[in-house]
Design an enzyme around this catalytic site. Structure first.
Site, mmCIF file in Angstrom:
data_model
loop_
_atom_site.group_PDB
_atom_site.id
_atom_site.type_symbol
_atom_site.label_atom_id
_atom_site.label_comp_id
_atom_site.label_asym_id
_atom_site.label_seq_id
_atom_site.Cartn_x
_atom_site.Cartn_y
_atom_site.Cartn_z
ATOM 1 N N HIS A 1 -10.361 31.659 -4.794
ATOM 2 C CA HIS A 1 -11.475 30.711 -4.903
ATOM 3 C C HIS A 1 -12.260 30.859 -6.206
ATOM 4 O O HIS A 1 -13.301 30.232 -6.361
ATOM 5 C CB HIS A 1 -12.424 30.794 -3.704
ATOM 6 C CG HIS A 1 -11.888 30.090 -2.488
ATOM 7 N ND1 HIS A 1 -12.704 29.560 -1.520
ATOM 8 C CD2 HIS A 1 -10.616 29.830 -2.081
ATOM 9 C CE1 HIS A 1 -11.971 29.003 -0.571
ATOM 10 N NE2 HIS A 1 -10.682 29.164 -0.886
ATOM 11 N N GLU B 1 -7.638 21.589 4.550
ATOM 12 C CA GLU B 1 -7.687 22.948 5.105
ATOM 13 C C GLU B 1 -8.979 23.630 4.734
ATOM 14 O O GLU B 1 -9.570 24.368 5.537
ATOM 15 C CB GLU B 1 -6.481 23.755 4.600
ATOM 16 C CG GLU B 1 -6.297 25.113 5.292
ATOM 17 C CD GLU B 1 -7.042 26.261 4.607
ATOM 18 O OE1 GLU B 1 -7.038 27.377 5.154
ATOM 19 O OE2 GLU B 1 -7.641 26.044 3.528
ATOM 20 N N GLU B 2 -9.447 23.381 3.502
ATOM 21 C CA GLU B 2 -10.666 24.032 3.024
ATOM 22 C C GLU B 2 -11.913 23.539 3.758
ATOM 23 O O GLU B 2 -12.985 24.130 3.642
ATOM 24 C CB GLU B 2 -10.831 23.811 1.517
ATOM 25 C CG GLU B 2 -9.705 24.385 0.654
ATOM 26 C CD GLU B 2 -9.674 25.900 0.632
ATOM 27 O OE1 GLU B 2 -10.533 26.529 1.290
ATOM 28 O OE2 GLU B 2 -8.790 26.469 -0.027
ATOM 29 N N HIS C 1 -1.283 24.165 2.716
ATOM 30 C CA HIS C 1 -2.236 23.088 2.432
ATOM 31 C C HIS C 1 -2.222 22.699 0.955
ATOM 32 O O HIS C 1 -2.124 23.550 0.072
ATOM 33 C CB HIS C 1 -3.639 23.444 2.928
ATOM 34 C CG HIS C 1 -4.340 24.560 2.227
ATOM 35 N ND1 HIS C 1 -5.168 24.356 1.142
ATOM 36 C CD2 HIS C 1 -4.383 25.886 2.471
ATOM 37 C CE1 HIS C 1 -5.687 25.509 0.762
ATOM 38 N NE2 HIS C 1 -5.225 26.458 1.540
ATOM 39 N N ASP D 1 0.240 30.600 3.170
ATOM 40 C CA ASP D 1 -1.036 30.547 2.458
ATOM 41 C C ASP D 1 -1.174 31.798 1.604
ATOM 42 O O ASP D 1 -0.362 32.720 1.705
ATOM 43 C CB ASP D 1 -2.185 30.449 3.463
ATOM 44 C CG ASP D 1 -3.410 29.715 2.920
ATOM 45 O OD1 ASP D 1 -3.635 29.766 1.690
ATOM 46 O OD2 ASP D 1 -4.137 29.109 3.727
ATOM 47 N N ASP E 1 -4.293 28.916 -4.479
ATOM 48 C CA ASP E 1 -4.708 28.599 -3.113
ATOM 49 C C ASP E 1 -4.858 27.090 -2.993
ATOM 50 O O ASP E 1 -5.897 26.545 -3.359
ATOM 51 C CB ASP E 1 -6.016 29.316 -2.803
ATOM 52 C CG ASP E 1 -6.549 29.076 -1.399
ATOM 53 O OD1 ASP E 1 -5.781 28.582 -0.559
ATOM 54 O OD2 ASP E 1 -7.733 29.372 -1.155
#
Length: 334
Positions: free
Chosen positions: A306, A196-197, A64, A219, A166
């Protein structure tokens, strides 16, 4: 490997592309992937879909392109911007972080003076763009504008430290694999997915259109090599590519898991097995699209996922490229 992993990551990390606002990063990926594609297109959702034609089964890889972000929900009369989250934002980790908007406006994440520092919540936070009042702030920012972390990309020894590993580092893995695969055994689709998130939305429509026989999520994954990590994981930086067994969105097909393990062992590719006890990946949507697909995952071990800056190991990234090339040759007898 002629694609320079760090240089390519640095370029992608500098491109604005929070979930739902991926146009600029999609344009960059179209440019980067085109030389290695037989066909390449942008679909309605905004996914970049690059095909390398082969005579076997359809194999879909999905990394992603979107990142987590902060979306403005209110501008007060003092010029502070209140925001909500695009994807998972850890409140305790963002205080004092420098962020930037799509139009280049920059700001600092602050929080209310009376906020409970032991139990921080996003509603206690604001972005300070240096505006003198609400009118000045509204000249620069509108409701719905989104900000992303404004951090550098660095090499720390053999480790890459960057915002949005990410999942931009997985986009780099796919680009490097595409460059290496000259004569595909199978019919390969490299998807750089959007949103995707926000629930794997881009890969859902891409998988429906492609109808793959095999689907691999590329990922990042969490690690257990940070002190006092909970929950405990066996994945660590420097341990090689992570072969996904499961996460909270997918139980990978055991024959795919075994195929990846065997190819890694035969090719002397450093690898480790992954069980991720939180989060999900694009493998979940590929697995259940239409009549279903054999699903698996190739993951890059990453610290501080994140957070405003994340960390991975260059050797692990290279191992993921090797494993993805091997995965492109998959053939399971039905």
């Amino acid at each position: 490997m002629s694609i320079d992993i760090f240089e390519t990551m640095e370029k992608l990390a500098s491109v604005y592309g929070p979930a739902g606002r991926e146009t600029t990063v999609a344009e960059k990926l179209l440019e980067m992937a085109k030389p290695y594609s037989d066909e390449i297109r942008l679909d309605v959702m905004g996914n970049v879909i690059a095909r390398k034609k082969g005579g076997g089964k359809k194999v879909m890889f999905s990394a992603h392109m979107d990142s987590i972000g902060l979306i403005v929900t209110h501008i007060d009369d003092c010029g502070y911007l209140r925001f909500s989250n695009l994807g998972g934002i850890p409140p305790a980790r963002i205080l004092g972080t420098l962020v930037t908007f799509g139009n280049g406006t920059r700001g600092i994440v602050g929080c209310d003076g009376k906020a409970d520092m032991k139990n921080l919540k996003l509603e206690s936070f604001f972005i300070d763009i240096g505006a003198r009042d609400g009118d000045e702030a509204r000249q620069k920012i509108r409701l719905g504008d989104a900000a992303v972390y404004d951090q550098p990309t660095l090499m720390l020894g053999t480790r890459i430290a960057s915002p949005y590993l990410d999942d931009r580092i997985a986009c780099v893995v796919q680009l490097a694999a595409m460059e290496r695969i000259k004569k595909p055994v199978n019919d390969l689709y490299f998807v750089f997915s959007v949103q995707e998130e926000l629930g794997c939305r881009g890969s859902k429509t891409a998988a429906f259109a492609i109808e793959p026989d095999y689907g691999f999520a590329v990922d990042v994954t969490g690690v257990g090599d940070v002190p006092e990590t909970k929950p405990k994981m066996d994945v660590r930086l420097g341990g090689g590519a992570a072969i996904k067994i499961m996460d909270m969105s997918v139980m990978c097909h055991p024959r795919v898991v075994e195929y990846l393990r065997k190819r890694a062992e035969e090719g002397n590719i450093p690898h480790q097995m992954e069980i991720l006890l939180y989060g999900g990946t694009d493998a979940s949507t590929m697995q259940v699209s239409r009549g279903g697909a054999y699903a698996g995952g190739i993951s890059i071990p990453t610290r501080y996922v994140h957070n405003p800056i994340e960390m991975c190991d260059l050797g692990d990234v290279e191992a993921c490229v090797d494993l993805l090339v091997a995965a492109s040759e998959i053939e399971l007898k039905y």
